[in-house]
Design an enzyme around this catalytic site. Structure first.
Site, PDB file in Angstrom:
ATOM      1  N   TYR A 149       0.834  -1.208   0.000  1.00  0.00           N
ATOM      2  CA  TYR A 149       0.000   0.000   0.000  1.00  0.00           C
ATOM      3  C   TYR A 149       0.871   1.262   0.000  1.00  0.00           C
ATOM      4  O   TYR A 149       0.359   2.357  -0.233  1.00  0.00           O
ATOM      5  CB  TYR A 149      -0.939   0.050   1.218  1.00  0.00           C
ATOM      6  CG  TYR A 149      -1.918  -1.104   1.326  1.00  0.00           C
ATOM      7  CD1 TYR A 149      -2.101  -1.999   0.274  1.00  0.00           C
ATOM      8  CD2 TYR A 149      -2.671  -1.291   2.473  1.00  0.00           C
ATOM      9  CE1 TYR A 149      -2.991  -3.060   0.382  1.00  0.00           C
ATOM     10  CE2 TYR A 149      -3.570  -2.336   2.583  1.00  0.00           C
ATOM     11  CZ  TYR A 149      -3.719  -3.224   1.539  1.00  0.00           C
ATOM     12  OH  TYR A 149      -4.607  -4.270   1.647  1.00  0.00           O
TER      13      TYR A 149
ATOM     14  N   HIS B 245       0.352 -11.672   2.211  1.00  0.00           N
ATOM     15  CA  HIS B 245      -0.696 -10.927   1.505  1.00  0.00           C
ATOM     16  C   HIS B 245      -1.460 -11.802   0.494  1.00  0.00           C
ATOM     17  O   HIS B 245      -2.693 -11.810   0.488  1.00  0.00           O
ATOM     18  CB  HIS B 245      -0.057  -9.720   0.810  1.00  0.00           C
ATOM     19  CG  HIS B 245      -1.005  -8.615   0.496  1.00  0.00           C
ATOM     20  ND1 HIS B 245      -0.636  -7.296   0.471  1.00  0.00           N
ATOM     21  CD2 HIS B 245      -2.329  -8.608   0.178  1.00  0.00           C
ATOM     22  CE1 HIS B 245      -1.677  -6.536   0.177  1.00  0.00           C
ATOM     23  NE2 HIS B 245      -2.714  -7.317  -0.015  1.00  0.00           N
TER      24      HIS B 245
HETATM   25  N1  LIG Z   1      -5.808  -8.616   1.706  1.00  0.00           N
HETATM   26  C1  LIG Z   1      -6.156  -8.150   0.531  1.00  0.00           C
HETATM   27  O1  LIG Z   1      -5.809  -8.726  -0.511  1.00  0.00           O
HETATM   28  C2  LIG Z   1      -6.966  -6.927   0.421  1.00  0.00           C
HETATM   29  C3  LIG Z   1      -7.121  -6.121   1.536  1.00  0.00           C
HETATM   30  N2  LIG Z   1      -7.875  -4.981   1.473  1.00  0.00           N
HETATM   31  C4  LIG Z   1      -8.053  -4.216   2.732  1.00  0.00           C
HETATM   32  O2  LIG Z   1      -9.440  -4.055   2.949  1.00  0.00           O
HETATM   33  C5  LIG Z   1      -9.721  -2.669   3.128  1.00  0.00           C
HETATM   34  C6  LIG Z   1     -11.132  -2.312   2.708  1.00  0.00           C
HETATM   35  O3  LIG Z   1     -11.337  -2.651   1.372  1.00  0.00           O
HETATM   36  P1  LIG Z   1     -11.477  -1.566   0.192  1.00  0.00           P
HETATM   37  O4  LIG Z   1     -11.019  -2.236  -1.037  1.00  0.00           O
HETATM   38  O5  LIG Z   1     -10.841  -0.318   0.627  1.00  0.00           O
HETATM   39  O6  LIG Z   1     -13.035  -1.392   0.030  1.00  0.00           O
HETATM   40  P2  LIG Z   1     -14.297  -1.089   0.977  1.00  0.00           P
HETATM   41  O7  LIG Z   1     -15.267  -2.173   0.690  1.00  0.00           O
HETATM   42  O8  LIG Z   1     -13.872  -0.846   2.369  1.00  0.00           O
HETATM   43  O9  LIG Z   1     -14.876   0.234   0.337  1.00  0.00           O
HETATM   44  C7  LIG Z   1     -14.204   1.449   0.446  1.00  0.00           C
HETATM   45  C8  LIG Z   1     -14.976   2.484  -0.357  1.00  0.00           C
HETATM   46  O10 LIG Z   1     -16.302   2.583   0.141  1.00  0.00           O
HETATM   47  C9  LIG Z   1     -16.601   3.936   0.525  1.00  0.00           C
HETATM   48  N3  LIG Z   1     -17.344   3.825   1.787  1.00  0.00           N
HETATM   49  C10 LIG Z   1     -16.858   3.642   3.046  1.00  0.00           C
HETATM   50  N4  LIG Z   1     -17.839   3.540   3.939  1.00  0.00           N
HETATM   51  C11 LIG Z   1     -19.004   3.667   3.255  1.00  0.00           C
HETATM   52  C12 LIG Z   1     -20.367   3.637   3.624  1.00  0.00           C
HETATM   53  N5  LIG Z   1     -20.729   3.457   4.912  1.00  0.00           N
HETATM   54  N6  LIG Z   1     -21.303   3.797   2.662  1.00  0.00           N
HETATM   55  C13 LIG Z   1     -20.935   3.968   1.385  1.00  0.00           C
HETATM   56  N7  LIG Z   1     -19.654   4.001   0.951  1.00  0.00           N
HETATM   57  C14 LIG Z   1     -18.689   3.842   1.888  1.00  0.00           C
HETATM   58  C15 LIG Z   1     -15.257   4.611   0.701  1.00  0.00           C
HETATM   59  O11 LIG Z   1     -15.345   5.968   0.342  1.00  0.00           O
HETATM   60  P3  LIG Z   1     -14.839   7.175   1.297  1.00  0.00           P
HETATM   61  O12 LIG Z   1     -13.397   6.892   1.633  1.00  0.00           O
HETATM   62  O13 LIG Z   1     -15.018   8.379   0.446  1.00  0.00           O
HETATM   63  O14 LIG Z   1     -15.742   7.155   2.505  1.00  0.00           O
HETATM   64  C16 LIG Z   1     -14.380   3.861  -0.291  1.00  0.00           C
HETATM   65  O15 LIG Z   1     -14.492   4.407  -1.579  1.00  0.00           O
HETATM   66  C17 LIG Z   1      -8.634  -1.975   2.315  1.00  0.00           C
HETATM   67  O16 LIG Z   1      -8.536  -0.618   2.612  1.00  0.00           O
HETATM   68  C18 LIG Z   1      -7.443  -2.812   2.685  1.00  0.00           C
HETATM   69  O17 LIG Z   1      -6.968  -2.427   3.961  1.00  0.00           O
HETATM   70  C19 LIG Z   1      -8.518  -4.625   0.314  1.00  0.00           C
HETATM   71  C20 LIG Z   1      -8.387  -5.377  -0.822  1.00  0.00           C
HETATM   72  C21 LIG Z   1      -7.583  -6.587  -0.856  1.00  0.00           C
HETATM   73  O1  LIG Z   2      -5.614  -3.880  -1.417  1.00  0.00           O
HETATM   74  C1  LIG Z   2      -5.064  -4.985  -1.438  1.00  0.00           C
HETATM   75  O2  LIG Z   2      -4.680  -5.557  -0.402  1.00  0.00           O
HETATM   76  C2  LIG Z   2      -4.831  -5.683  -2.705  1.00  0.00           C
HETATM   77  O3  LIG Z   2      -4.420  -6.812  -2.702  1.00  0.00           O
HETATM   78  C3  LIG Z   2      -5.124  -4.962  -3.984  1.00  0.00           C
HETATM   79  O4  LIG Z   2      -4.861  -5.768  -5.078  1.00  0.00           O
HETATM   80  C4  LIG Z   2      -6.562  -4.573  -4.072  1.00  0.00           C
HETATM   81  O5  LIG Z   2      -7.292  -5.717  -4.004  1.00  0.00           O
HETATM   82  C5  LIG Z   2      -6.959  -3.818  -5.264  1.00  0.00           C
HETATM   83  O6  LIG Z   2      -7.439  -2.777  -5.102  1.00  0.00           O
HETATM   84  C6  LIG Z   2      -6.815  -4.361  -6.623  1.00  0.00           C
HETATM   85  O7  LIG Z   2      -7.496  -3.519  -7.502  1.00  0.00           O
END
Ligand SMILES: NC(=O)C1=CN([C@@H]2O[C@H](COP(=O)(O)OP(=O)(O)OC[C@H]3O[C@@H](n4cnc5c(N)ncnc54)[C@H](OP(=O)(O)O)[C@@H]3O)[C@@H](O)[C@H]2O)C=CC1
Ligand SMILES: O=C(O)C(=O)[C@@H](O)[C@H](O)C(=O)CO
Length: 280
Positions: free
Chosen positions: A52, A110
């Site tokens: 990240y 990861h």
């Molecule tokens: N291990 C892995 O491979 C992965 C891990 N992750 C982790 O998971 C976390 C969360 O997943 P992420 O992909 O960010 O997606 P989320 O499902 O958490 O969605 C985030 C988005 O939703 C919006 N949002 C937040 N709260 C609300 C709400 N109550 N109502 C409507 N919209 C909302 C945010 O906008 P705004 O900021 O404008 O509020 C942002 O654009 C990541 O930040 C990361 O830490 C993610 C992907 C892969």
């Molecule tokens: O956010 C993470 O941890 C990921 O592994 C990313 O790949 C994430 O899933 C993503 O946003 C890919 O478009």
């Protein structure tokens, strides 16, 4: 005063808050600010990763926060390019430096990257780093049942957490059953589907109206009632607070089932099947 968040007991005797804060793709000052307001709102579980590019900003927010360091669970993740044993040890040391912390509370592999075939070596390194006290708890992310079986067979050590994609279009019933059998706590990534969760479906808006909460809260509460720990990301303090406020209302079993029924055959957000999707 920030609300108290319930916790889960983990296999290694530590505890995990029942909801956390996601930090991807926050960076630099915006990340310090968002993580700072999240901690002030009451989040105690933070989710970052080497990939990240924001470990330094997360660490800065932790140092600035007016909460006891021991009350926070700082999670980071080992990237695919660091899966060798020595590489994993160096990577975790790099994460500690970037975070500016003496200890990482939870470190995850990861992605398994099975075609590279070195995730078991990486797991052996995490087992040793935990023994040496550099990381308090160790877990994985995006592991399938077969990946879990391999690292457990080879080391005798079960990950405390598997962080996997989970939202109403992809409820992960089979993996949750595997975790239940092994004593692993599920964490949900993209719990709101990166804004593509079904916020306007009657299965979600109905309970939201009945309970006087937002559709986002209903979806996060659905995860909590299924035993998973969601880590929603929001840069908006108001949403941060709402996404944490999940413990004063309850969905009925029928409401939980109706949300689970929104599952799609291929409900993944971007084809992130851990057997084929690899991230270095
Ligand atoms: N291990 C892995 O491979 C992965 C891990 N992750 C982790 O998971 C976390 C969360 O997943 P992420 O992909 O960010 O997606 P989320 O499902 O958490 O969605 C985030 C988005 O939703 C919006 N949002 C937040 N709260 C609300 C709400 N109550 N109502 C409507 N919209 C909302 C945010 O906008 P705004 O900021 O404008 O509020 C942002 O654009 C990541 O930040 C990361 O830490 C993610 C992907 C892969
Ligand atoms: O956010 C993470 O941890 C990921 O592994 C990313 O790949 C994430 O899933 C993503 O946003 C890919 O478009």
């Amino acid at each position: 005063m920030a609300p108290a968040i319930p916790t889960h007991d983990l296999l290694d005797g530590t505890t995990l808050p029942a909801v956390g804060f996601g930090t991807y793709p926050l960076r630099d000052d915006a990340c310090v600010e968002a993580v700072g307001s999240a901690i002030a709102a009451g989040y105690r579980l933070l989710d970052t990763a080497v990939n990240y590019g924001n470990e330094a900003a997360v660490g800065e927010a932790v140092r600035r926060a007016e909460v006891d360091r021991d009350d926070l669970v700082v999670t980071s993740k080992l990237p695919g390019r660091d899966h060798g044993y020595d590489e994993a040890v160096a990577s975790v040391r790099g994460s500690l430096r970037a975070l500016g912390l003496e200890r990482i509370d939870l470190h995850l592999i990861h992605w398994p990257n099975p075609s590279v075939g070195r995730y078991a070596e990486a797991w052996r390194a995490l087992v040793d780093l935990q023994r040496d006290g550099l990381v308090r708890s160790i877990g994985v992310s995006n592991f399938t049942e077969a990946h879990l079986a391999r690292i457990i067979d080879e080391t005798g050590v079960t990950p405390v957490v598997n962080q996997i994609e989970m939202h109403p279009h992809f409820p992960q019933a089979a993996m949750r059953a595997v975790h239940e059998r092994l004593g692993i706590r599920t964490e949900s990534w993209s719990p709101l589907g990166k804004r593509n969760a079904p916020l306007d479906e009657p299965a979600v808006t109905g309970p939201a109206a009945r309970l006087g909460v937002t559709p986002g809260q209903v979806i996060l509460r659905w995860q909590v009632q299924l035993g998973s720990v969601p880590v929603p990301k929001s840069a908006t303090p108001e949403r941060q607070r709402a996404n944490l406020d999940l413990f004063g209302f309850e969905l009925t079993d029928a409401e939980v089932a109706a949300i689970s029924a929104l599952a799609r055959v291929d409900g993944r957000l971007f084809g992130g099947d851990p057997d084929t999707h690899e991230e270095m």
